[in-house]
Motif scaffolding. Sequence first.
Motif, PDB file in Angstrom:
ATOM      1  N   LEU A  70       1.325   4.346  -2.759  1.00  0.00           N
ATOM      2  CA  LEU A  70       1.221   5.775  -2.430  1.00  0.00           C
ATOM      3  C   LEU A  70       2.425   6.526  -2.982  1.00  0.00           C
ATOM      4  CD1 LEU A  70      -0.170   5.654   1.225  1.00  0.00           C
ATOM      5  CD2 LEU A  70      -1.399   5.728  -0.945  1.00  0.00           C
ATOM      6  N   ARG A  71       3.593   5.905  -2.871  1.00  0.00           N
ATOM      7  CA  ARG A  71       4.808   6.556  -3.395  1.00  0.00           C
ATOM      8  C   ARG A  71       4.713   6.735  -4.906  1.00  0.00           C
ATOM      9  NH1 ARG A  71      10.498   5.692  -1.551  1.00  0.00           N
ATOM     10  NH2 ARG A  71      10.531   4.362  -3.390  1.00  0.00           N
ATOM     11  N   ILE A  72       4.213   5.700  -5.587  1.00  0.00           N
ATOM     12  CA  ILE A  72       4.061   5.808  -7.051  1.00  0.00           C
ATOM     13  C   ILE A  72       3.123   6.969  -7.389  1.00  0.00           C
ATOM     14  CG2 ILE A  72       3.108   4.624  -9.093  1.00  0.00           C
ATOM     15  CD1 ILE A  72       4.123   1.981  -7.731  1.00  0.00           C
ATOM     16  N   LYS A  73       2.145   7.195  -6.523  1.00  0.00           N
ATOM     17  CA  LYS A  73       1.204   8.290  -6.765  1.00  0.00           C
ATOM     18  C   LYS A  73       1.798   9.643  -6.379  1.00  0.00           C
ATOM     19  CE  LYS A  73      -3.113   5.769  -6.296  1.00  0.00           C
ATOM     20  NZ  LYS A  73      -3.797   6.301  -7.474  1.00  0.00           N
ATOM     21  N   GLY A  74       3.028   9.646  -5.934  1.00  0.00           N
ATOM     22  CA  GLY A  74       3.692  10.914  -5.602  1.00  0.00           C
ATOM     23  C   GLY A  74       3.409  11.395  -4.190  1.00  0.00           C
ATOM     24  N   ILE A  75       2.855  10.537  -3.368  1.00  0.00           N
ATOM     25  CA  ILE A  75       2.570  10.936  -1.978  1.00  0.00           C
ATOM     26  C   ILE A  75       3.864  10.821  -1.169  1.00  0.00           C
ATOM     27  CG2 ILE A  75       1.270  10.290   0.104  1.00  0.00           C
ATOM     28  CD1 ILE A  75      -1.034   9.502  -1.802  1.00  0.00           C
TER      29      ILE A  75
ATOM     30  N   ILE B 157       0.856  -1.202   0.000  1.00  0.00           N
ATOM     31  CA  ILE B 157       0.000   0.000   0.000  1.00  0.00           C
ATOM     32  C   ILE B 157       0.887   1.246   0.000  1.00  0.00           C
ATOM     33  CG2 ILE B 157      -1.655   1.319   1.407  1.00  0.00           C
ATOM     34  CD1 ILE B 157      -2.882  -1.436   2.206  1.00  0.00           C
ATOM     35  N   VAL B 158       1.912   1.226   0.831  1.00  0.00           N
ATOM     36  CA  VAL B 158       2.806   2.389   0.890  1.00  0.00           C
ATOM     37  C   VAL B 158       3.538   2.559  -0.446  1.00  0.00           C
ATOM     38  CG1 VAL B 158       4.859   3.314   2.023  1.00  0.00           C
ATOM     39  CG2 VAL B 158       3.001   2.369   3.391  1.00  0.00           C
ATOM     40  N   ASP B 159       3.925   1.450  -1.091  1.00  0.00           N
ATOM     41  CA  ASP B 159       4.558   1.549  -2.422  1.00  0.00           C
ATOM     42  C   ASP B 159       3.625   2.247  -3.397  1.00  0.00           C
ATOM     43  OD1 ASP B 159       6.956   0.407  -1.795  1.00  0.00           O
ATOM     44  OD2 ASP B 159       6.338  -1.643  -2.315  1.00  0.00           O
TER      45      ASP B 159
ATOM     46  N   PHE C  42       1.650  -0.462   9.475  1.00  0.00           N
ATOM     47  CA  PHE C  42       1.631   0.704   8.577  1.00  0.00           C
ATOM     48  C   PHE C  42       2.729   1.701   8.963  1.00  0.00           C
ATOM     49  CE2 PHE C  42      -2.881  -0.062   7.108  1.00  0.00           C
ATOM     50  CZ  PHE C  42      -2.545  -0.153   5.769  1.00  0.00           C
ATOM     51  N   ILE C  43       2.966   1.840  10.257  1.00  0.00           N
ATOM     52  CA  ILE C  43       3.998   2.794  10.692  1.00  0.00           C
ATOM     53  C   ILE C  43       5.363   2.307  10.207  1.00  0.00           C
ATOM     54  CG2 ILE C  43       5.114   3.851  12.705  1.00  0.00           C
ATOM     55  CD1 ILE C  43       2.442   3.778  14.143  1.00  0.00           C
ATOM     56  N   VAL C  44       5.610   1.013  10.377  1.00  0.00           N
ATOM     57  CA  VAL C  44       6.900   0.453   9.945  1.00  0.00           C
ATOM     58  C   VAL C  44       7.065   0.625   8.431  1.00  0.00           C
ATOM     59  CG1 VAL C  44       8.174  -1.720   9.663  1.00  0.00           C
ATOM     60  CG2 VAL C  44       7.132  -1.160  11.873  1.00  0.00           C
ATOM     61  N   ALA C  45       5.991   0.305   7.678  1.00  0.00           N
ATOM     62  CA  ALA C  45       6.071   0.422   6.208  1.00  0.00           C
ATOM     63  C   ALA C  45       6.344   1.875   5.808  1.00  0.00           C
ATOM     64  CB  ALA C  45       4.766  -0.064   5.574  1.00  0.00           C
ATOM     65  N   ALA C  46       5.713   2.809   6.492  1.00  0.00           N
ATOM     66  CA  ALA C  46       5.874   4.229   6.141  1.00  0.00           C
ATOM     67  C   ALA C  46       7.303   4.691   6.458  1.00  0.00           C
ATOM     68  CB  ALA C  46       4.856   5.066   6.896  1.00  0.00           C
ATOM     69  N   ILE C  47       7.834   4.276   7.607  1.00  0.00           N
ATOM     70  CA  ILE C  47       9.201   4.698   7.964  1.00  0.00           C
ATOM     71  C   ILE C  47      10.194   4.165   6.940  1.00  0.00           C
ATOM     72  CG2 ILE C  47      11.049   4.500   9.690  1.00  0.00           C
ATOM     73  CD1 ILE C  47       8.833   4.256  11.822  1.00  0.00           C
ATOM     74  N   LYS C  48       9.960   2.909   6.499  1.00  0.00           N
ATOM     75  CA  LYS C  48      10.897   2.299   5.549  1.00  0.00           C
ATOM     76  C   LYS C  48      10.949   3.068   4.229  1.00  0.00           C
ATOM     77  CE  LYS C  48       9.346  -2.075   5.901  1.00  0.00           C
ATOM     78  NZ  LYS C  48       9.153  -3.496   5.702  1.00  0.00           N
ATOM     79  N   ARG C  49       9.801   3.655   3.831  1.00  0.00           N
ATOM     80  CA  ARG C  49       9.726   4.168   2.460  1.00  0.00           C
ATOM     81  C   ARG C  49       9.618   5.683   2.334  1.00  0.00           C
ATOM     82  NH1 ARG C  49       8.404  -0.905   2.492  1.00  0.00           N
ATOM     83  NH2 ARG C  49       8.472  -2.172   0.592  1.00  0.00           N
ATOM     84  N   PHE C  50       9.111   6.378   3.346  1.00  0.00           N
ATOM     85  CA  PHE C  50       8.951   7.836   3.216  1.00  0.00           C
ATOM     86  C   PHE C  50      10.157   8.535   3.840  1.00  0.00           C
ATOM     87  CE2 PHE C  50       4.216   6.792   3.288  1.00  0.00           C
ATOM     88  CZ  PHE C  50       4.068   6.944   1.917  1.00  0.00           C
ATOM     89  N   GLU C  51      11.044   9.063   2.953  1.00  0.00           N
ATOM     90  CA  GLU C  51      12.310   9.600   3.465  1.00  0.00           C
ATOM     91  C   GLU C  51      12.172  10.961   4.104  1.00  0.00           C
ATOM     92  OE1 GLU C  51      14.633   9.314  -0.060  1.00  0.00           O
ATOM     93  OE2 GLU C  51      14.795   7.131   0.134  1.00  0.00           O
ATOM     94  N   ASN C  52      11.048  11.641   3.826  1.00  0.00           N
ATOM     95  CA  ASN C  52      10.898  12.993   4.383  1.00  0.00           C
ATOM     96  C   ASN C  52       9.985  13.040   5.603  1.00  0.00           C
ATOM     97  OD1 ASN C  52      12.600  14.330   2.493  1.00  0.00           O
ATOM     98  ND2 ASN C  52      11.026  13.855   0.953  1.00  0.00           N
ATOM     99  N   LEU C  53       9.667  11.865   6.108  1.00  0.00           N
ATOM    100  CA  LEU C  53       8.784  11.804   7.280  1.00  0.00           C
ATOM    101  C   LEU C  53       9.501  12.407   8.480  1.00  0.00           C
ATOM    102  CD1 LEU C  53       5.940  10.662   7.559  1.00  0.00           C
ATOM    103  CD2 LEU C  53       6.926   8.479   8.232  1.00  0.00           C
TER     104      LEU C  53
END
Length: 585
Positions: free
Chosen positions: A87-92, A83-85, A107-118
């Motif tokens: 979102l990233r493809i959608k530019g989120i 799901i997080v992937d 979801f928190i773990v997935a977001a930390i792994k992939r969102f570098e500007n969090l």
Amino acid sequence: MKLFEIAISDRTSEFLNENIKDINSIDAANAIMAEECGIQAFFSSINELQELKESLNGNGLTSNRNQAEYGDYQTNSPLADKIVDKLRIKGIDPEVMIEPTFGEGNFIVAAIKRFENLRAVYGVEIYKSYVWQAKFNILDLFISDASLNKPKIYLHHENVFDFNFKNVAEKIKPEKLLILGNPPWVTSSQLGALDSVNLPAKSNFKNHKGLDAITGKGNFDIAEYITMMMMDNFKSHNGNLVFLIKNSVVKNIIHDQRNRNYTISNIQTHSVDTKKEFNASVESCVFMCELNTSPSYVCDEFNFYSDDTPKNIFGWHKDKFVANISKYIETEDFDGMSRLVWRQGIKHDCSAIMELEESNGALINGNYESLELEEALVYGFLKSSDLKNKIVNDCRKYTIVTQTKVGEQTSYIASKYPKTYQYLSTNKTFFDKRKSSIYVGKPDYSIFGIGDYSFKPYKVSISGLYKKSEFTLVLPKDGKPLMLDDTCYFIGFDTLEYAVYTLVLLNHKKTQAFLNSITFLDAKRAFTKNSLMRLDLSKIAKNIPLEEVEREALNISKEHKLELNTGRWDNYQYTLQDSPLFAFS
Ligand SMILES: C[S@@+](CC[C@H](N)C(=O)[O-])C[C@H]1O[C@@H](n2cnc3c(N)ncnc32)[C@H](O)[C@@H]1O
């Protein structure tokens, strides 16, 4: 090893043993944890620190709770990652993330792994074991990869209904926000049945009163409530809301959007395989929308695993709420108000006594008792599963029709039909046990969904529960009308010809296309009185050529050996258009 009955990895256990086991100050312990994994106030009290240390010594805590009460369907890690992937493809690319009921924290773990500007993560969860589990999962992530971007993480062990989201909203105002999660899958009425208090204080949030509350419209999904809460609190924040929720919840949100006008747009659902991902038998999806935009009233539907373009768009078209907007546009002429009233069948809530079957010439009830009853009040009784064919003139079951209209006194049964009365009164306790408040203060053995219309010999009917949109003609059996149960809807007719014309019009491909365009097949009741009342038979009759109707009516007549006089079309059409409202019912 296990801490608090939670499995943790060897490296996390090692880290805790090496860094925390000998620490006695909560501030020192929290500083170590914040440095390592970003979680602020990892230990909320000295007791918690103590508990963890004891648990490290092997004295684990246990806890039990009811999964249903908390709508507990944890998102598995691979799905959260996918799901997080997406979102990233959608530019989120969020700076702040909120997970309102974070569970094990996938979801928190997935977001930390992939969102570098969090920069910050806020989470709330009511179940203490999950709070620990999420903390250990996040800790483990950073132990495994210290180079990951490390947001400040605020995990609150609290009830989401009490948590002050306004404070968070004020703190994070200018930042790009992502509200991401999977709120509980439970409805207020399920919680009521469990005597649960896991409800918001103002649980009648849709302001349904009186009858609506009794008929169940006051029932709402906790996930819908939480979605609304988020949309209210973060309506002027730039960002996205992404929730894994049941399709029925999305439908309600879009339906209510017309009155609520939430500042959300680019609304999408991406359907997931709920059986595979959650081992649950409902339809669910990833629901997404943009916040702080001008309101949109439609939703694009995708398949999560395969679609790049929407397979359907549903929502508001002009002032109508429809399931498939493009199909609807082709047939919208049929939308109107039926002059014939669709009725729901008989409701008795007492199947053991009221649903009878024939065996060797005798009637048997649900308690396997053989009965002797006068014939007068016994009628053939059809259920949704009996409406499979185009024409039905026989039945598997029978029922006792104790009234001719709702609320009618039933004392007449004792003098006119003593055997039936004897049977009913012997089993009165079964009737008295009926839970629904509609029976309170009503005559003994009352039924609902009964009126003149029930005794019409010919009925055009449909099951509300089944996904089949074709209609069935119900004919009398041995000269007596067949009754339908409350899962079915029907229109009753005195004239066979009118019933057959109606059947032909309703089963015509254009009418079927229209009905399907306004029908949400994943709803518990796919067809409802409201949707059926939108079928404007007079418009349909004008639109479909007479030759087609007559040809089909004659086919039916021949195939089922009906004695049909097809010359009545003009009268039928005239009655549909010009008769007083609700002419036949
Ligand atoms: C469907 S699960 C999803 C958990 C997590 N968001 C995920 O995606 O895996 C719902 C979660 O809501 C939590 N929950 C239920 N009622 C809650 C409440 N009143 N306040 C906070 N959390 C609650 C449950 O304990 C459970 O962890």
